[in-house]
Design a protein around this motif. Structure first.
Motif, PDB file in Angstrom:
ATOM      1  N   LEU A 197       3.658  17.744  -1.364  1.00  0.00           N
ATOM      2  CA  LEU A 197       3.300  16.501  -2.042  1.00  0.00           C
ATOM      3  C   LEU A 197       4.481  15.994  -2.857  1.00  0.00           C
ATOM      4  O   LEU A 197       5.080  16.747  -3.637  1.00  0.00           O
ATOM      5  N   VAL A 198       4.809  14.714  -2.696  1.00  0.00           N
ATOM      6  CA  VAL A 198       5.813  14.055  -3.540  1.00  0.00           C
ATOM      7  C   VAL A 198       5.090  13.429  -4.730  1.00  0.00           C
ATOM      8  O   VAL A 198       4.026  12.822  -4.576  1.00  0.00           O
ATOM      9  N   ALA A 199       5.678  13.581  -5.917  1.00  0.00           N
ATOM     10  CA  ALA A 199       5.085  13.009  -7.123  1.00  0.00           C
ATOM     11  C   ALA A 199       6.194  12.623  -8.089  1.00  0.00           C
ATOM     12  O   ALA A 199       7.346  13.056  -7.946  1.00  0.00           O
ATOM     13  N   VAL A 200       5.833  11.797  -9.066  1.00  0.00           N
ATOM     14  CA  VAL A 200       6.771  11.451 -10.139  1.00  0.00           C
ATOM     15  C   VAL A 200       6.235  11.995 -11.454  1.00  0.00           C
ATOM     16  O   VAL A 200       5.055  12.347 -11.579  1.00  0.00           O
ATOM     17  N   LYS A 201       7.111  12.064 -12.446  1.00  0.00           N
ATOM     18  CA  LYS A 201       6.757  12.667 -13.729  1.00  0.00           C
ATOM     19  C   LYS A 201       5.509  12.041 -14.337  1.00  0.00           C
ATOM     20  O   LYS A 201       4.659  12.738 -14.906  1.00  0.00           O
ATOM     21  N   GLN A 202       5.372  10.717 -14.194  1.00  0.00           N
ATOM     22  CA  GLN A 202       4.224  10.007 -14.789  1.00  0.00           C
ATOM     23  C   GLN A 202       2.882  10.446 -14.184  1.00  0.00           C
ATOM     24  O   GLN A 202       1.825  10.194 -14.761  1.00  0.00           O
ATOM     25  N   ASN A 203       2.927  11.089 -13.010  1.00  0.00           N
ATOM     26  CA  ASN A 203       1.691  11.552 -12.378  1.00  0.00           C
ATOM     27  C   ASN A 203       1.108  12.788 -13.056  1.00  0.00           C
ATOM     28  O   ASN A 203      -0.007  13.190 -12.734  1.00  0.00           O
ATOM     29  N   ASP A 204       1.866  13.389 -13.997  1.00  0.00           N
ATOM     30  CA  ASP A 204       1.459  14.613 -14.716  1.00  0.00           C
ATOM     31  C   ASP A 204       1.412  15.794 -13.753  1.00  0.00           C
ATOM     32  O   ASP A 204       0.346  16.238 -13.305  1.00  0.00           O
ATOM     33  N   ILE A 205       2.590  16.298 -13.446  1.00  0.00           N
ATOM     34  CA  ILE A 205       2.760  17.346 -12.440  1.00  0.00           C
ATOM     35  C   ILE A 205       1.936  18.594 -12.773  1.00  0.00           C
ATOM     36  O   ILE A 205       1.268  19.166 -11.911  1.00  0.00           O
ATOM     37  N   GLU A 206       1.987  19.024 -14.023  1.00  0.00           N
ATOM     38  CA  GLU A 206       1.276  20.256 -14.384  1.00  0.00           C
ATOM     39  C   GLU A 206      -0.234  20.084 -14.283  1.00  0.00           C
ATOM     40  O   GLU A 206      -0.948  21.028 -13.934  1.00  0.00           O
ATOM     41  N   HIS A 207      -0.727  18.901 -14.566  1.00  0.00           N
ATOM     42  CA  HIS A 207      -2.165  18.649 -14.391  1.00  0.00           C
ATOM     43  C   HIS A 207      -2.548  18.751 -12.918  1.00  0.00           C
ATOM     44  O   HIS A 207      -3.598  19.350 -12.581  1.00  0.00           O
ATOM     45  N   ILE A 208      -1.728  18.188 -12.043  1.00  0.00           N
ATOM     46  CA  ILE A 208      -1.995  18.282 -10.607  1.00  0.00           C
ATOM     47  C   ILE A 208      -2.053  19.744 -10.177  1.00  0.00           C
ATOM     48  O   ILE A 208      -2.968  20.168  -9.461  1.00  0.00           O
ATOM     49  N   ARG A 209      -1.101  20.527 -10.635  1.00  0.00           N
ATOM     50  CA  ARG A 209      -1.030  21.934 -10.228  1.00  0.00           C
ATOM     51  C   ARG A 209      -2.237  22.717 -10.744  1.00  0.00           C
ATOM     52  O   ARG A 209      -2.815  23.531 -10.011  1.00  0.00           O
ATOM     53  N   ARG A 210      -2.627  22.478 -11.988  1.00  0.00           N
ATOM     54  CA  ARG A 210      -3.808  23.179 -12.545  1.00  0.00           C
ATOM     55  C   ARG A 210      -5.074  22.773 -11.802  1.00  0.00           C
ATOM     56  O   ARG A 210      -5.925  23.613 -11.479  1.00  0.00           O
ATOM     57  N   GLY A 228       0.801  -1.221   0.000  1.00  0.00           N
ATOM     58  CA  GLY A 228       0.000   0.000   0.000  1.00  0.00           C
ATOM     59  C   GLY A 228       0.830   1.265   0.000  1.00  0.00           C
ATOM     60  O   GLY A 228       0.307   2.354  -0.247  1.00  0.00           O
ATOM     61  N   SER A 229       2.131   1.145   0.260  1.00  0.00           N
ATOM     62  CA  SER A 229       2.992   2.328   0.284  1.00  0.00           C
ATOM     63  C   SER A 229       3.493   2.714  -1.102  1.00  0.00           C
ATOM     64  O   SER A 229       4.060   3.792  -1.266  1.00  0.00           O
ATOM     65  N   TRP A 230       3.295   1.837  -2.102  1.00  0.00           N
ATOM     66  CA  TRP A 230       3.798   2.188  -3.440  1.00  0.00           C
ATOM     67  C   TRP A 230       2.788   1.966  -4.560  1.00  0.00           C
ATOM     68  O   TRP A 230       2.859   2.624  -5.602  1.00  0.00           O
ATOM     69  N   ALA A 231       1.812   1.070  -4.410  1.00  0.00           N
ATOM     70  CA  ALA A 231       0.868   0.768  -5.488  1.00  0.00           C
ATOM     71  C   ALA A 231      -0.137   1.899  -5.648  1.00  0.00           C
ATOM     72  O   ALA A 231      -1.019   2.091  -4.818  1.00  0.00           O
ATOM     73  N   GLY A 232      -0.006   2.663  -6.742  1.00  0.00           N
ATOM     74  CA  GLY A 232      -0.791   3.883  -6.904  1.00  0.00           C
ATOM     75  C   GLY A 232      -1.964   3.791  -7.847  1.00  0.00           C
ATOM     76  O   GLY A 232      -2.673   4.781  -8.053  1.00  0.00           O
ATOM     77  N   GLY A 233      -2.187   2.616  -8.473  1.00  0.00           N
ATOM     78  CA  GLY A 233      -3.302   2.498  -9.399  1.00  0.00           C
ATOM     79  C   GLY A 233      -3.053   3.229 -10.705  1.00  0.00           C
ATOM     80  O   GLY A 233      -1.908   3.512 -11.076  1.00  0.00           O
ATOM     81  N   PHE A 234      -4.130   3.570 -11.413  1.00  0.00           N
ATOM     82  CA  PHE A 234      -4.023   4.207 -12.727  1.00  0.00           C
ATOM     83  C   PHE A 234      -3.241   5.516 -12.639  1.00  0.00           C
ATOM     84  O   PHE A 234      -3.556   6.390 -11.833  1.00  0.00           O
ATOM     85  N   ASN A 235      -2.199   5.628 -13.460  1.00  0.00           N
ATOM     86  CA  ASN A 235      -1.304   6.797 -13.462  1.00  0.00           C
ATOM     87  C   ASN A 235      -0.629   7.039 -12.116  1.00  0.00           C
ATOM     88  O   ASN A 235      -0.060   8.107 -11.887  1.00  0.00           O
ATOM     89  N   GLY A 236      -0.722   6.066 -11.211  1.00  0.00           N
ATOM     90  CA  GLY A 236      -0.141   6.245  -9.885  1.00  0.00           C
ATOM     91  C   GLY A 236      -0.870   7.269  -9.042  1.00  0.00           C
ATOM     92  O   GLY A 236      -0.337   7.733  -8.028  1.00  0.00           O
ATOM     93  N   MET A 237      -2.102   7.608  -9.425  1.00  0.00           N
ATOM     94  CA  MET A 237      -2.777   8.759  -8.817  1.00  0.00           C
ATOM     95  C   MET A 237      -4.066   8.428  -8.077  1.00  0.00           C
ATOM     96  O   MET A 237      -4.725   9.329  -7.553  1.00  0.00           O
ATOM     97  N   GLU A 238      -4.455   7.164  -8.004  1.00  0.00           N
ATOM     98  CA  GLU A 238      -5.793   6.878  -7.482  1.00  0.00           C
ATOM     99  C   GLU A 238      -5.965   7.293  -6.021  1.00  0.00           C
ATOM    100  O   GLU A 238      -6.936   7.959  -5.663  1.00  0.00           O
ATOM    101  N   LEU A 239      -5.026   6.908  -5.160  1.00  0.00           N
ATOM    102  CA  LEU A 239      -5.138   7.307  -3.758  1.00  0.00           C
ATOM    103  C   LEU A 239      -4.837   8.793  -3.592  1.00  0.00           C
ATOM    104  O   LEU A 239      -5.486   9.489  -2.808  1.00  0.00           O
ATOM    105  N   THR A 240      -3.860   9.282  -4.351  1.00  0.00           N
ATOM    106  CA  THR A 240      -3.519  10.701  -4.274  1.00  0.00           C
ATOM    107  C   THR A 240      -4.716  11.560  -4.630  1.00  0.00           C
ATOM    108  O   THR A 240      -4.997  12.573  -3.967  1.00  0.00           O
ATOM    109  N   ASN A 241      -5.456  11.194  -5.677  1.00  0.00           N
ATOM    110  CA  ASN A 241      -6.616  11.982  -6.081  1.00  0.00           C
ATOM    111  C   ASN A 241      -7.664  12.060  -4.989  1.00  0.00           C
ATOM    112  O   ASN A 241      -8.320  13.098  -4.818  1.00  0.00           O
ATOM    113  N   VAL A 242      -7.834  10.981  -4.241  1.00  0.00           N
ATOM    114  CA  VAL A 242      -8.785  11.005  -3.127  1.00  0.00           C
ATOM    115  C   VAL A 242      -8.377  12.075  -2.118  1.00  0.00           C
ATOM    116  O   VAL A 242      -9.198  12.888  -1.664  1.00  0.00           O
TER     117      VAL A 242
END
Length: 216
Positions: free
Chosen positions: A173-186, A142-156
């Motif tokens: 917030l820690v994130a990786v490039k695949q999480n789409d950083i600019e989308h998160i910020r917008r 549960g500490s690494w499995a993030g689901g689709f785009n690695g964002m499922e729990l983060t989005n909650v």
């Protein structure tokens, strides 16, 4: 410069059950150290770490800010809560771990009351089923499995974080490039009115890591 917290009390058996501090952890420590003077000047009263794991990050923040602050640490993994508490003891920092998912046990009592929020989420892209199973099992996965785009729990949690933040609150917030950083910020700006800045970014093996700071 604050030293990395002493984790010598944790064993390989512990790290079979909780997330072992790695490059993402140390990037977050570096980001907090960069902001240390501003964090002290803000005189925070309540800090909340989501998914505290070993307790390394909250302990480090405790060394920066001192004993006048309440350090709440949540983790869905009970063993992580135990290790968090012991890491605080090992480093003379009082941490208060809570065995819960995200902020579920405290979200209403802490509404608009948290001055510093820390979240190094499970950001690795996996299947949705894998992420859901990992959270239900309350284990190290549960500490690494993030689901689709690695964002499922983060989005909650991103949907909840603004309600937790105090007027002067900061959310790291820690994130990786695949999480789409600019989308998160917008998303956080347009949906929740939170401004953001990339505090640090660093390549770590195949991952490109970011720490994003959100404020009102």
């Amino acid at each position: 410069m604050e030293p990395t917290p002493d984790l010598s009390h944790l064993t390989r058996r512990d790290y079979d059950r909780i997330y072992e501090p790695a490059e993402d952890t140390f990037l977050l420590l570096d980001a907090l150290e960069l902001d240390a003077n501003a964090l002290r000047a803000a005189k925070p009263q309540i800090c909340l770490e989501i998914g505290s794991g070993s307790g390394c990050v909250s302990t480090f923040l405790g060394k920066i800010l001192g004993s006048s602050v309440l350090y709440l640490c949540t983790d869905i993994n009970f063993h992580a809560c135990r290790c968090t508490f012991l890491t605080g003891v090992q480093n003379q920092v009082i941490l208060d771990p809570i065995n819960t998912s995200l902020d579920s046990a405290v979200q209403y009592r802490l509404m608009h009351g948290v001055d510093i929020i820390l979240f190094n989420p499970p950001y690795v892209p996996t299947s949705s089923d894998e992420a859901e199973d990992a959270q239900e099992a309350r284990t190290i996965e549960g500490s690494w499995a993030g689901g689709f785009n690695g964002m499922e729990l983060t989005n909650v949690f991103l949907e909840r974080v603004e309600r937790l933040m105090s007027f002067q609150g900061k959310f790291y917030l820690v994130a990786v490039k695949q999480n789409d950083i600019e989308h998160i910020r917008r998303l956080m700006l347009h949906s929740h009115g939170l401004k953001s800045e990339i505090v640090l970014q660093r390549r770590a093996g195949r991952e490109y890591l970011f720490v994003i700071r959100f404020t009102r």
